[in-house]
Enzyme design. Structure first.
Site, PDB file in Angstrom:
ATOM      1  N   LEU A  80       0.878  -1.173   0.000  1.00 44.32           N
ATOM      2  CA  LEU A  80       0.000   0.000   0.000  1.00 44.32           C
ATOM      3  C   LEU A  80       0.910   1.215   0.000  1.00 44.32           C
ATOM      4  CD1 LEU A  80      -2.729  -0.937   2.687  1.00 44.32           C
ATOM      5  CD2 LEU A  80      -2.994  -0.951   0.194  1.00 44.32           C
ATOM      6  N   ASP A  81       0.512   2.270  -0.666  1.00 49.66           N
ATOM      7  CA  ASP A  81       1.291   3.508  -0.662  1.00 49.66           C
ATOM      8  C   ASP A  81       1.373   4.060   0.765  1.00 49.66           C
ATOM      9  OD1 ASP A  81       1.406   3.298  -3.421  1.00 49.66           O
ATOM     10  OD2 ASP A  81      -0.367   4.560  -3.723  1.00 49.66           O
TER      11      ASP A  81
END
Ligand code: URA
Length: 235
Positions: free
Chosen positions: A105-106
């Site tokens: 996930l960013d």
């Protein structure tokens, strides 16, 4: 079930020799009893309390299958560059256990992140051929227009890509919020799809992966996947 000494090693307490010493010094307590025999069999799955020097410790159940509610400003990496690692949100012994993230996930993305010591689990859930659906709640900068939704549903071409990708499900929640389910896991996929559809992501939160839901777990908190959740994912 396993030998006590093996159990202590699994819990991240050092070498066989280190663990043997802990036992010899009467520092190990399980379910209220001081443990004295390194060869004694113990069962982590049914153990209710494990203490070193009278201090309660998390019991790690291997292989680990962990669900973490990732907060913003944490990186999904063991060697983070700008923010602390998501692994720092876990008990110290767990951080040493060789956990792998199931996809990325960013740093600014929040929500459901799976972590495991089982490489087969990572492979099965991230393989492009498996098409595991991932549901995101997406907040966008500009008011959502029907054309944007239509583009996400029919497919958009991402920059540097040749084939188009489409969302499996798009549900508009309000003028600036939608839920979107995708079954691939390309780099920055949601942000790039939304950009290609003429809008901009300002908030991204993963709510579900396959049949596993984030639910009411607090931000920054973790839990084990249940047997039913693992079974639903084929593990
Ligand atoms: N898509 C993105 O753009 N970012 C994420 O973190 C996950 C999916």
């Amino acid at each position: 079930a396993m030998e006590l000494i093996k159990f202590l090693q699994q819990q991240g307490l050092g070498s066989r020799k280190d663990c043997r010493r802990l036992i010899d010094l009467a520092r190990v307590q399980i379910d209220g009893s001081i443990m004295q025999d390194p060869r004694q069999t113990v069962d982590p799955a049914t153990m209710s309390q494990f203490c070193i020097d009278g201090e309660k410790r998390e019991i790690l159940l291997f292989p680990l299958y962990i669900l973490l509610h990732k907060p913003a400003d944490f990186e999904v990496s063991h060697q983070p560059a700008h923010y602390p690692s998501v692994f720092t949100l876990l008990p110290a012994a767990m951080q040493q256990a060789g956990l792998l993230a199931v996809g990325r996930l960013d740093a600014d993305t929040t929500g459901l992140l799976l972590l495991t010591t089982d490489g087969r689990f990572v492979h099965a859930l991230t393989s492009p051929r498996r098409h595991v659906p991932k549901r995101y709640r997406v907040t966008v900068k500009h008011a959502i227009l029907p054309e944007m939704v239509a583009k996400l549903q029919s497919g958009v071409i991402l920059k540097d890509d040749s084939e188009s990708v489409a969302a499996e499900v798009v549900t508009v929640l309000d003028a600036h919020t939608l839920e979107m389910t995708i079954s691939e896991g390309r780099y920055h996929q949601v942000k790039r799809m939304v950009a290609a559809a003429g809008n901009r992501v300002v908030g991204l939160h993963r709510e579900a992966l396959g049949s596993v839901e984030l639910g009411a777990l607090a931000e920054g908190a973790w839990r084990y996947l249940s047997a039913a959740e693992r079974a639903a994912l084929g593990f």
